[in-house]
Design a protein around this motif. Sequence first.
Motif, short mmCIF file in Angstrom:
data_model
loop_
_atom_site.label_atom_id
_atom_site.label_comp_id
_atom_site.label_asym_id
_atom_site.label_seq_id
_atom_site.Cartn_x
_atom_site.Cartn_y
_atom_site.Cartn_z
N SER A 155 24.00 -14.75 13.22
CA SER A 155 23.45 -16.01 12.74
C SER A 155 24.02 -16.35 11.37
N TYR A 156 24.21 -17.65 11.15
CA TYR A 156 24.66 -18.17 9.85
C TYR A 156 23.48 -18.76 9.08
N LYS A 157 22.26 -18.40 9.45
CA LYS A 157 21.09 -19.06 8.85
C LYS A 157 20.98 -18.82 7.35
N GLY A 186 23.73 -18.66 5.48
CA GLY A 186 24.94 -19.21 4.88
C GLY A 186 26.22 -18.49 5.27
N ARG A 187 26.12 -17.26 5.71
CA ARG A 187 27.31 -16.53 6.16
C ARG A 187 26.93 -15.66 7.35
N PRO A 188 27.90 -15.24 8.15
CA PRO A 188 27.57 -14.55 9.39
C PRO A 188 27.01 -13.14 9.15
N LYS A 189 25.77 -12.93 9.61
CA LYS A 189 25.14 -11.62 9.58
C LYS A 189 24.71 -11.24 10.99
N LEU A 190 24.68 -9.93 11.25
CA LEU A 190 24.24 -9.45 12.56
C LEU A 190 22.77 -9.07 12.48
N TYR A 191 22.00 -9.57 13.45
CA TYR A 191 20.57 -9.33 13.49
C TYR A 191 20.18 -8.55 14.74
N LEU A 192 19.10 -7.82 14.64
CA LEU A 192 18.52 -7.09 15.77
C LEU A 192 17.07 -7.53 15.92
N LYS A 193 16.72 -8.04 17.09
CA LYS A 193 15.35 -8.49 17.34
C LYS A 193 14.70 -7.65 18.42
N ASP A 194 13.52 -7.13 18.14
CA ASP A 194 12.71 -6.41 19.12
C ASP A 194 11.87 -7.44 19.87
N LEU A 195 12.11 -7.59 21.16
CA LEU A 195 11.42 -8.61 21.94
C LEU A 195 9.96 -8.28 22.21
N ARG A 196 9.59 -7.02 22.08
CA ARG A 196 8.20 -6.64 22.30
C ARG A 196 7.34 -6.97 21.09
N SER A 197 7.80 -6.60 19.92
CA SER A 197 7.02 -6.84 18.70
C SER A 197 7.35 -8.17 18.03
#
Length: 225
Positions: free
Chosen positions: A9-11, A13-24
């Motif tokens: 995501s560029y949210k 301002g620059r590209p970062k890698l995110y990890l989202k837990d769909l359960r929590s």
Amino acid sequence: DGNRVIYTSYKDGRPKLYLKDLRSGHTKVLSQRKGLNIGAAWTPDGTKVALTLSVKGNPDIFLIDLNGKILKRLTSNWGIDVSPCFSPDGKMMAFVSNRSGSPQIYIKDLATGNSRRLTFEGNYNTSPRWSPLNRIVYTSMNHGSFDIFTIDPEGGEPKQLTGDTGNNEDPCWSPCGRYIVFSSNRLGKYHLYIMTANGQNQRRITGRQGEQTAPSWGPVGTKGR
């Protein structure tokens, strides 16, 4: 296992890698190094992630753990290396590199470190995905538009699956390897379509407003559906 999603995501301002837990619902930054943090792919065992970083200057592929720690540099080349994906057994990695002058797909043996070029037809081949049935699907520029092809990981003649129907991109295998989901603008805007592994029975599966692109087929639920 389908419980987590990695994305760029560029949210901020620059590209970062995110990890989202769909359960929590919890989201954390997995990689925010200077430059690029893009094109991530899970290892088959779900414990590590490969992605393109430009922290060393040139965009290369690195392996990180789920805390973001760099475990290994997987490519080191003057060209741009992106879009990693792993073989079902995790011993090989397909990726895209322009080291030959144009984007082509390469295969890297992770044990020996040796890389070899896989695609030779077409001068713009991208977005490889490795089937659980050991075949690679990818996008290729074909007579001015993008189409989807498959090829044996050992090489040989590629098989064209789409044609004469706008741009067809972002292919992704079903968990069983019998189907491919992809995006196409054959009707004007990009929507998602599904077809069998040999390119037959192509049909649209999304009809939302706007455009739908870059599908990723999750492992949850009945396989192949």
